[in-house]
Motif scaffolding. Structure first.
Motif, PDB file in Angstrom:
ATOM      1  N   PRO A 145      36.776 131.100 -54.895  1.00 57.58           N
ATOM      2  CA  PRO A 145      36.559 132.428 -54.322  1.00 57.58           C
ATOM      3  C   PRO A 145      37.794 132.932 -53.586  1.00 57.58           C
ATOM      4  CG  PRO A 145      35.474 130.749 -53.003  1.00 57.58           C
ATOM      5  CD  PRO A 145      35.986 130.064 -54.227  1.00 57.58           C
ATOM      6  N   ILE A 146      38.629 132.005 -53.120  1.00 57.03           N
ATOM      7  CA  ILE A 146      39.916 132.357 -52.530  1.00 57.03           C
ATOM      8  C   ILE A 146      40.985 131.462 -53.136  1.00 57.03           C
ATOM      9  CG2 ILE A 146      39.025 133.222 -50.334  1.00 57.03           C
ATOM     10  CD1 ILE A 146      39.688 130.468 -49.127  1.00 57.03           C
ATOM     11  N   ARG A 147      42.223 131.965 -53.106  1.00 63.42           N
ATOM     12  CA  ARG A 147      43.370 131.205 -53.588  1.00 63.42           C
ATOM     13  C   ARG A 147      44.522 131.400 -52.615  1.00 63.42           C
ATOM     14  NH1 ARG A 147      41.061 133.553 -58.201  1.00 63.42           N
ATOM     15  NH2 ARG A 147      42.177 135.446 -57.648  1.00 63.42           N
ATOM     16  N   LEU A 148      45.509 130.569 -52.720  1.00 62.80           N
ATOM     17  CA  LEU A 148      46.704 130.735 -51.899  1.00 62.80           C
ATOM     18  C   LEU A 148      47.330 132.095 -52.162  1.00 62.80           C
ATOM     19  CD1 LEU A 148      48.349 127.194 -52.261  1.00 62.80           C
ATOM     20  CD2 LEU A 148      47.215 128.118 -50.240  1.00 62.80           C
ATOM     21  N   ASP A 149      47.716 132.760 -51.095  1.00 65.10           N
ATOM     22  CA  ASP A 149      48.375 134.067 -51.140  1.00 65.10           C
ATOM     23  C   ASP A 149      47.447 135.196 -51.560  1.00 65.10           C
ATOM     24  OD1 ASP A 149      50.769 135.308 -50.428  1.00 65.10           O
ATOM     25  OD2 ASP A 149      51.366 135.586 -52.507  1.00 65.10           O
ATOM     26  N   ASP A 150      46.124 134.968 -51.551  1.00 66.92           N
ATOM     27  CA  ASP A 150      45.177 136.059 -51.772  1.00 66.92           C
ATOM     28  C   ASP A 150      45.197 137.010 -50.587  1.00 66.92           C
ATOM     29  OD1 ASP A 150      44.165 135.778 -54.283  1.00 66.92           O
ATOM     30  OD2 ASP A 150      42.370 134.688 -53.698  1.00 66.92           O
ATOM     31  N   ALA A 151      45.019 138.295 -50.859  1.00 63.01           N
ATOM     32  CA  ALA A 151      44.869 139.290 -49.797  1.00 63.01           C
ATOM     33  C   ALA A 151      43.381 139.437 -49.497  1.00 63.01           C
ATOM     34  CB  ALA A 151      45.454 140.628 -50.221  1.00 63.01           C
ATOM     35  N   VAL A 152      42.971 139.153 -48.272  1.00 61.20           N
ATOM     36  CA  VAL A 152      41.560 139.135 -47.905  1.00 61.20           C
ATOM     37  C   VAL A 152      41.340 139.917 -46.617  1.00 61.20           C
ATOM     38  CG1 VAL A 152      41.118 136.916 -49.040  1.00 61.20           C
ATOM     39  CG2 VAL A 152      41.837 136.956 -46.641  1.00 61.20           C
ATOM     40  N   VAL A 153      40.092 140.313 -46.427  1.00 62.22           N
ATOM     41  CA  VAL A 153      39.645 140.920 -45.170  1.00 62.22           C
ATOM     42  C   VAL A 153      38.538 140.039 -44.623  1.00 62.22           C
ATOM     43  CG1 VAL A 153      38.656 142.936 -44.040  1.00 62.22           C
ATOM     44  CG2 VAL A 153      40.241 143.233 -45.951  1.00 62.22           C
ATOM     45  N   VAL A 154      38.802 139.365 -43.509  1.00 60.74           N
ATOM     46  CA  VAL A 154      37.862 138.440 -42.886  1.00 60.74           C
ATOM     47  C   VAL A 154      37.727 138.806 -41.415  1.00 60.74           C
ATOM     48  CG1 VAL A 154      37.372 136.029 -42.334  1.00 60.74           C
ATOM     49  CG2 VAL A 154      38.490 136.596 -44.495  1.00 60.74           C
ATOM     50  N   GLU A 155      36.500 138.963 -40.954  1.00 57.76           N
ATOM     51  CA  GLU A 155      36.249 139.339 -39.553  1.00 57.76           C
ATOM     52  C   GLU A 155      37.027 140.595 -39.162  1.00 57.76           C
ATOM     53  OE1 GLU A 155      34.096 137.793 -37.472  1.00 57.76           O
ATOM     54  OE2 GLU A 155      33.482 136.496 -39.127  1.00 57.76           O
ATOM     55  N   ASN A 156      37.041 141.570 -40.094  1.00 59.74           N
ATOM     56  CA  ASN A 156      37.729 142.857 -39.891  1.00 59.74           C
ATOM     57  C   ASN A 156      39.234 142.695 -39.702  1.00 59.74           C
ATOM     58  OD1 ASN A 156      35.301 144.376 -40.010  1.00 59.74           O
ATOM     59  ND2 ASN A 156      34.885 143.899 -37.859  1.00 59.74           N
ATOM     60  N   GLU A 157      39.787 141.594 -40.168  1.00 57.49           N
ATOM     61  CA  GLU A 157      41.222 141.366 -40.113  1.00 57.49           C
ATOM     62  C   GLU A 157      41.753 141.231 -41.538  1.00 57.49           C
ATOM     63  OE1 GLU A 157      43.120 141.485 -37.604  1.00 57.49           O
ATOM     64  OE2 GLU A 157      41.969 141.004 -35.801  1.00 57.49           O
ATOM     65  N   TRP A 158      42.857 141.941 -41.819  1.00 53.09           N
ATOM     66  CA  TRP A 158      43.447 141.921 -43.158  1.00 53.09           C
ATOM     67  C   TRP A 158      44.687 141.040 -43.157  1.00 53.09           C
ATOM     68  CZ3 TRP A 158      48.200 144.237 -44.887  1.00 53.09           C
ATOM     69  CH2 TRP A 158      48.392 144.177 -46.275  1.00 53.09           C
ATOM     70  N   GLY A 159      44.767 140.157 -44.154  1.00 53.10           N
ATOM     71  CA  GLY A 159      45.923 139.276 -44.228  1.00 53.10           C
ATOM     72  C   GLY A 159      45.937 138.496 -45.535  1.00 53.10           C
ATOM     73  N   ILE A 161      45.988 134.533 -47.507  1.00 53.55           N
ATOM     74  CA  ILE A 161      45.650 133.117 -47.390  1.00 53.55           C
ATOM     75  C   ILE A 161      46.956 132.325 -47.383  1.00 53.55           C
ATOM     76  CG2 ILE A 161      44.464 131.164 -48.431  1.00 53.55           C
ATOM     77  CD1 ILE A 161      42.564 133.250 -47.414  1.00 53.55           C
ATOM     78  N   GLU A 162      47.261 131.719 -46.249  1.00 54.95           N
ATOM     79  CA  GLU A 162      48.512 130.993 -46.105  1.00 54.95           C
ATOM     80  C   GLU A 162      48.343 129.501 -46.380  1.00 54.95           C
ATOM     81  OE1 GLU A 162      52.042 131.365 -42.941  1.00 54.95           O
ATOM     82  OE2 GLU A 162      50.229 130.508 -42.073  1.00 54.95           O
ATOM     83  N   GLU A 163      47.220 128.936 -45.979  1.00 59.60           N
ATOM     84  CA  GLU A 163      47.004 127.499 -46.135  1.00 59.60           C
ATOM     85  C   GLU A 163      45.518 127.216 -46.311  1.00 59.60           C
ATOM     86  OE1 GLU A 163      47.398 123.389 -43.476  1.00 59.60           O
ATOM     87  OE2 GLU A 163      48.415 125.219 -42.825  1.00 59.60           O
ATOM     88  N   ILE A 164      45.202 126.342 -47.256  1.00 64.17           N
ATOM     89  CA  ILE A 164      43.832 125.874 -47.456  1.00 64.17           C
ATOM     90  C   ILE A 164      43.824 124.385 -47.175  1.00 64.17           C
ATOM     91  CG2 ILE A 164      41.905 125.651 -49.065  1.00 64.17           C
ATOM     92  CD1 ILE A 164      42.958 128.045 -50.572  1.00 64.17           C
ATOM     93  N   GLY A 165      43.317 124.008 -46.000  1.00 64.87           N
ATOM     94  CA  GLY A 165      43.286 122.607 -45.609  1.00 64.87           C
ATOM     95  C   GLY A 165      41.998 121.935 -46.036  1.00 64.87           C
ATOM     96  N   LEU A 166      41.797 120.735 -45.526  1.00 64.65           N
ATOM     97  CA  LEU A 166      40.575 120.006 -45.848  1.00 64.65           C
ATOM     98  C   LEU A 166      39.357 120.597 -45.144  1.00 64.65           C
ATOM     99  CD1 LEU A 166      41.608 116.240 -45.851  1.00 64.65           C
ATOM    100  CD2 LEU A 166      40.708 117.561 -47.758  1.00 64.65           C
ATOM    101  N   PHE A 167      39.569 121.153 -43.957  1.00 60.05           N
ATOM    102  CA  PHE A 167      38.434 121.611 -43.160  1.00 60.05           C
ATOM    103  C   PHE A 167      38.565 123.067 -42.718  1.00 60.05           C
ATOM    104  CE2 PHE A 167      39.196 117.066 -42.232  1.00 60.05           C
ATOM    105  CZ  PHE A 167      38.086 116.553 -42.889  1.00 60.05           C
ATOM    106  N   TYR A 168      39.685 123.701 -42.921  1.00 62.97           N
ATOM    107  CA  TYR A 168      39.867 125.075 -42.454  1.00 62.97           C
ATOM    108  C   TYR A 168      40.861 125.810 -43.354  1.00 62.97           C
ATOM    109  CZ  TYR A 168      44.097 123.065 -40.434  1.00 62.97           C
ATOM    110  OH  TYR A 168      45.285 122.415 -40.271  1.00 62.97           O
ATOM    111  N   VAL A 169      40.853 127.130 -43.201  1.00 60.56           N
ATOM    112  CA  VAL A 169      41.772 128.013 -43.929  1.00 60.56           C
ATOM    113  C   VAL A 169      42.571 128.802 -42.905  1.00 60.56           C
ATOM    114  CG1 VAL A 169      41.946 129.972 -45.517  1.00 60.56           C
ATOM    115  CG2 VAL A 169      40.248 128.201 -45.919  1.00 60.56           C
ATOM    116  N   VAL A 170      43.866 128.899 -43.120  1.00 65.94           N
ATOM    117  CA  VAL A 170      44.742 129.679 -42.242  1.00 65.94           C
ATOM    118  C   VAL A 170      45.069 130.997 -42.940  1.00 65.94           C
ATOM    119  CG1 VAL A 170      46.945 129.770 -41.027  1.00 65.94           C
ATOM    120  CG2 VAL A 170      45.718 127.590 -41.228  1.00 65.94           C
ATOM    121  N   ILE A 171      44.758 132.105 -42.271  1.00 65.31           N
ATOM    122  CA  ILE A 171      45.020 133.443 -42.805  1.00 65.31           C
ATOM    123  C   ILE A 171      46.149 134.070 -42.000  1.00 65.31           C
ATOM    124  CG2 ILE A 171      44.049 135.728 -43.255  1.00 65.31           C
ATOM    125  CD1 ILE A 171      41.302 134.392 -43.363  1.00 65.31           C
ATOM    126  N   ARG A 172      47.191 134.496 -42.684  1.00 63.78           N
ATOM    127  CA  ARG A 172      48.317 135.154 -42.021  1.00 63.78           C
ATOM    128  C   ARG A 172      48.025 136.647 -41.927  1.00 63.78           C
ATOM    129  NH1 ARG A 172      51.701 134.320 -45.567  1.00 63.78           N
ATOM    130  NH2 ARG A 172      52.219 136.385 -46.364  1.00 63.78           N
TER     131      ARG A 172
END
Length: 328
Positions: A145-159, A161-172
Motif C-alpha cells: 500500500p506504500i513504497r519508498l519515496d511515495d507521496a502520501v498524506v497522513v494525519e493531514n501532513e503531506w510528505g 515515505i523516507e524509511e520503512i523499518g521493522l516497526f515504524y515508517v518515517v515520512i519526510r
C-alpha cells in the motif's frame, strides 16, 4: 571469522594441552560450552551478513533517481522489508541455537524453537504491538500500500515515505520535518497515496472572482501558461466555473504534472501568472464588494414638528443631517 577462530581455539585447547597440564573437568566443560556458543554465533552471523549483503547489492542496482521509478520503488520496498525481517529471524534462531549449547538452559532454547508453552503465550501477548507491526511489515512488503519515496498524506501532513523499518515508517514532511508512524497504521487506517499507480497527478487552482471575469480569455491564458513551462506534462489542462453564488464566482483550473512536487510548483505558477494577468488586463474581474443605497423621497410633504421651522431645518435637511458621515 573472529568468533569462529575463538570457538576453534576453545574447543581444541583441552586436547592440545591436556597431555601436559591437568585441566579441571569443570574448566574443560566451560571451554566446550563457550566454544559451541561462539561457533553458533559465528555461523548465524555469517549467514545473516551474507544475505544482508546480497540484498543490499541488489538494491544498489535499482535506479531510484529515475523520473519514472515506480517499478524500482516497488522492488526496493520489498527488498528492504525482507532484509530487516531476515536479520531479526536470523538473530532469533542464533540466540535459540546458542541457548541449546548450555546444559542448564537448553530447554529454553528448545522452547524458543518450538514456540510452545505458557511462557511463550505470555510473551506473545506482551509483545502483541511489536508482533502486529512485524506482521504489518510483511503485508506491506508484498501488498505494498506504500513504497519508498511515495507521496502520501497522513494525519493531514503531506510528505514522502523516507524509511520503512521493522516497526515504524518515517515520512519526510515537505518542510523537512519527520513524521514517525507505526507500520500497523497503514493497515488499519485510511490515508492518501498520491503515487500508488503512477507519479503523475492533477493539480487544482481556484479563484473567487467578480461576475465580469473573462472566463473564455482565462481558459486561453491558462493554456498559454501551461505550454510555456516544462512543469506541465502536456496531458490535462482545463478551466471551469464551478460555483456562482452571492457576489462572486469560483473558477477552477486543472493541470497535470509528472510528480507531486512539480504539480505543486505548477499550481503556484498558474495562480501567480493568472492574478498578475487579471490585474493588468481585466482589473474589473477581481472581487468587488457591491453596495446599493436608495433614498425614498416623500411624495407628500408632512407637517414639520414643532420647533423645526424656528431652527431653519427642512425635512430633507433633517434627513441629510442624520445621514451625514455614513457611507451609502
Amino acid at each position: 571469522m573472529l568468533f569462529a577462530l575463538m570457538a576453534a581455539a576453545l574447543l581444541a585447547s583441552p586436547g592440545l594441552i591436556g597431555d601436559r597440564l591437568e585441566i579441571p573437568e569443570g574448566l574443560v566443560s566451560a571451554f566446550s560450552i563457550v566454544g559451541r556458543i561462539l561457533m553458533v554465533v559465528a555461523v548465524g552471523w555469517t549467514a545473516t551478513t551474507i544475505i544482508d549483503a546480497l540484498i543490499k547489492r541488489r538494491m544498489a542496482r535499482l535506479d531510484l533517481e529515475a523520473e519514472d521509478n515506480l517499478a524500482a520503488r516497488k522492488m526496493a520496498t520489498r527488498l528492504d522489508v525482507i532484509r530487516r525481517i531476515v536479520l531479526v529471524i536470523g538473530a532469533f534462531i542464533t540466540l535459540a541455537a546458542a541457548l541449546t549449547a548450555i546444559p542448564g538452559v537448553r530447554q529454553i532454547g528448545v522452547s524458543l524453537f518450538a514456540s510452545a508453552g505458557i511462557a511463550g503465550i505470555a510473551l506473545g501477548l506482551a509483545a502483541r504491538p511489536m508482533l502486529s507491526n512485524l506482521i504489518a511489515g510483511l503485508q506491506i512488503a508484498f501488498t505494498q500500500p506504500i513504497r519508498l519515496d511515495d507521496a502520501v498524506v497522513v494525519e493531514n501532513e503531506w510528505g514522502w515515505i523516507e524509511e520503512i523499518g521493522l516497526f515504524y515508517v518515517v515520512i519526510r514532511i515537505w518542510d523537512w520535518r519527520r513524521l514517525v508512524v507505526p507500520l500497523s497504521y497503514f493497515i488499519e487506517k485510511p490515508f492518501q497515496n498520491w503515487t500508488r499507480k503512477s507519479a503523475s497527478i492533477i493539480g487544482t487552482v481556484t479563484w473567487d472572482l467578480d461576475y465580469r471575469a473573462p472566463v473564455k480569455a482565462m481558459r486561453a491564458k491558462l493554456e498559454d501558461i501551461c505550454k510555456g513551462t516544462p512543469l506541465w506534462d502536456k496531458d490535462v489542462v482545463n478551466l471551469q466555473v464551478v460555483e456562482a453564488a452571492g457576489s462572486s464566482i469560483t473558477v477552477r483550473a486543472l493541470a497535470s504534472a509528472r510528480t507531486s512536487p512539480r504539480a505543486w510548483d505548477l499550481r503556484c505558477l498558474i495562480r501567480e501568472e493568472m492574478i498578475c494577468w487579471l490585474q493588468e488586463e481585466f482589473p474589473e474581474a477581481l472581487p468587488h464588494i457591491r453596495a446599493e443605497a436608495s433614498i425614498r423621497r416623500r411624495q407628500e410633504e408632512e407637517p414639520m414638528a414643532p420647533g423645526v421651522a424656528e431652527r431653519g431645518f427642512t425635512p430633507d435637511d433633517s434627513l441629510n443631517k442624520t445621514d451625514a458621515g455614513k457611507s451609502p
